[in-house]
Scaffold this active site. Sequence first.
Site, mmCIF file in Angstrom:
data_model
loop_
_atom_site.group_PDB
_atom_site.id
_atom_site.type_symbol
_atom_site.label_atom_id
_atom_site.label_comp_id
_atom_site.label_asym_id
_atom_site.label_seq_id
_atom_site.Cartn_x
_atom_site.Cartn_y
_atom_site.Cartn_z
ATOM 1 N N GLU A 49 1.645 -8.617 -10.496
ATOM 2 C CA GLU A 49 0.891 -7.903 -9.455
ATOM 3 C C GLU A 49 0.698 -6.463 -9.901
ATOM 4 O O GLU A 49 1.665 -5.757 -10.192
ATOM 5 C CB GLU A 49 1.609 -7.921 -8.106
ATOM 6 C CG GLU A 49 0.758 -7.263 -7.020
ATOM 7 C CD GLU A 49 1.465 -7.110 -5.677
ATOM 8 O OE1 GLU A 49 0.755 -6.938 -4.663
ATOM 9 O OE2 GLU A 49 2.713 -7.148 -5.638
ATOM 10 N N ASP A 106 1.503 2.767 -15.310
ATOM 11 C CA ASP A 106 0.092 2.800 -14.933
ATOM 12 C C ASP A 106 -0.565 1.527 -15.446
ATOM 13 O O ASP A 106 -0.428 1.185 -16.633
ATOM 14 C CB ASP A 106 -0.580 4.030 -15.551
ATOM 15 C CG ASP A 106 -1.962 4.300 -14.984
ATOM 16 O OD1 ASP A 106 -2.675 3.334 -14.655
ATOM 17 O OD2 ASP A 106 -2.339 5.491 -14.894
ATOM 18 N N ASP A 132 -7.084 0.706 -4.120
ATOM 19 C CA ASP A 132 -7.949 1.816 -3.712
ATOM 20 C C ASP A 132 -9.404 1.462 -4.031
ATOM 21 O O ASP A 132 -9.723 1.126 -5.176
ATOM 22 C CB ASP A 132 -7.544 3.080 -4.480
ATOM 23 C CG ASP A 132 -8.188 4.341 -3.920
ATOM 24 O OD1 ASP A 132 -9.340 4.267 -3.443
ATOM 25 O OD2 ASP A 132 -7.546 5.400 -3.973
ATOM 26 N N GLU A 160 1.952 -5.243 2.945
ATOM 27 C CA GLU A 160 2.123 -4.318 4.080
ATOM 28 C C GLU A 160 0.788 -3.944 4.691
ATOM 29 O O GLU A 160 0.620 -3.942 5.916
ATOM 30 C CB GLU A 160 2.844 -3.047 3.623
ATOM 31 C CG GLU A 160 4.278 -3.255 3.192
ATOM 32 C CD GLU A 160 4.410 -3.492 1.698
ATOM 33 O OE1 GLU A 160 5.516 -3.367 1.177
ATOM 34 O OE2 GLU A 160 3.391 -3.807 1.038
ATOM 35 N N TYR A 161 -0.178 -3.619 3.821
ATOM 36 C CA TYR A 161 -1.502 -3.234 4.315
ATOM 37 C C TYR A 161 -2.170 -4.408 5.037
ATOM 38 O O TYR A 161 -2.821 -4.231 6.067
ATOM 39 C CB TYR A 161 -2.391 -2.767 3.163
ATOM 40 C CG TYR A 161 -2.127 -1.350 2.721
ATOM 41 C CD1 TYR A 161 -2.328 -0.280 3.584
ATOM 42 C CD2 TYR A 161 -1.696 -1.071 1.426
ATOM 43 C CE1 TYR A 161 -2.101 1.017 3.190
ATOM 44 C CE2 TYR A 161 -1.456 0.234 1.018
ATOM 45 C CZ TYR A 161 -1.660 1.276 1.900
ATOM 46 O OH TYR A 161 -1.421 2.571 1.499
ATOM 47 N N GLU A 162 -2.026 -5.589 4.492
ATOM 48 C CA GLU A 162 -2.649 -6.759 5.099
ATOM 49 C C GLU A 162 -2.131 -6.985 6.512
ATOM 50 O O GLU A 162 -2.910 -7.285 7.430
ATOM 51 C CB GLU A 162 -2.390 -7.981 4.226
ATOM 52 C CG GLU A 162 -3.119 -9.227 4.677
ATOM 53 C CD GLU A 162 -2.951 -10.373 3.695
ATOM 54 O OE1 GLU A 162 -3.446 -11.471 3.993
ATOM 55 O OE2 GLU A 162 -2.323 -10.163 2.638
#
Length: 213
Positions: A44, A96, A118, A192-194
């Site tokens: 991921e 990164d 993003d 978390e965002y989902e």
Amino acid sequence: MRLRNKPWAMELIESHPEIFERFPSDWQGRWQEKFDNKNPLYVEVGTGKGQFVTRMAEAHSEVNFIGIEKYESVLVTGVQRSVDCRQTNLRFLQEDVMNITDFFQKDEVDRIYINFTDPWPKNKHAKRRLTHEFFLEKYESILKKSGEIHFKTDNQALFEYSIESLTQYGFRLKNVSLDLHNSAMTGNIMTEYEQKFANKGMRIYRLEAYLRS
């Protein structure tokens, strides 16, 4: 997103070498040796606080997972979660994604997850999108011939851009959903965002992509 400074984060992360790999390039081409098995390897990118990848690792003990996150103040939560669950099939990298080919050998990865990245909405920033051709070339290099990219976002414009970018590059698409939580898909594990977006009734877009043979 404004990141909260956690000066103690890196020290805590590095105190768990059983879950955090400080020098991932040392294991390029040797991740099966690191995990001490020959299970598939799922990665991921932009793993954030690690909710998705830790739950995936918990649900799929037959798969090895690696979560890559650039910011230690975010990654520390994922490390803590994994330590609490005593997971042995998960490792985190504080790196990164731009350097992903330094950590994995050609044809070493079975699947790549890109979740709620993003969107970089300005055209001049398009190259920073994780589904831009610049990154797709890197993914193609490390993915096996049968490898896949699984992508989720709440951003319709990014989803449309990603469909175009992936197909123009040569990927085929399957299991495309314009409203994931009102679809027939089962076994979906949320980030978390989902969870946050779903609670607001927002649409979640999802697709799977694989290279043409």
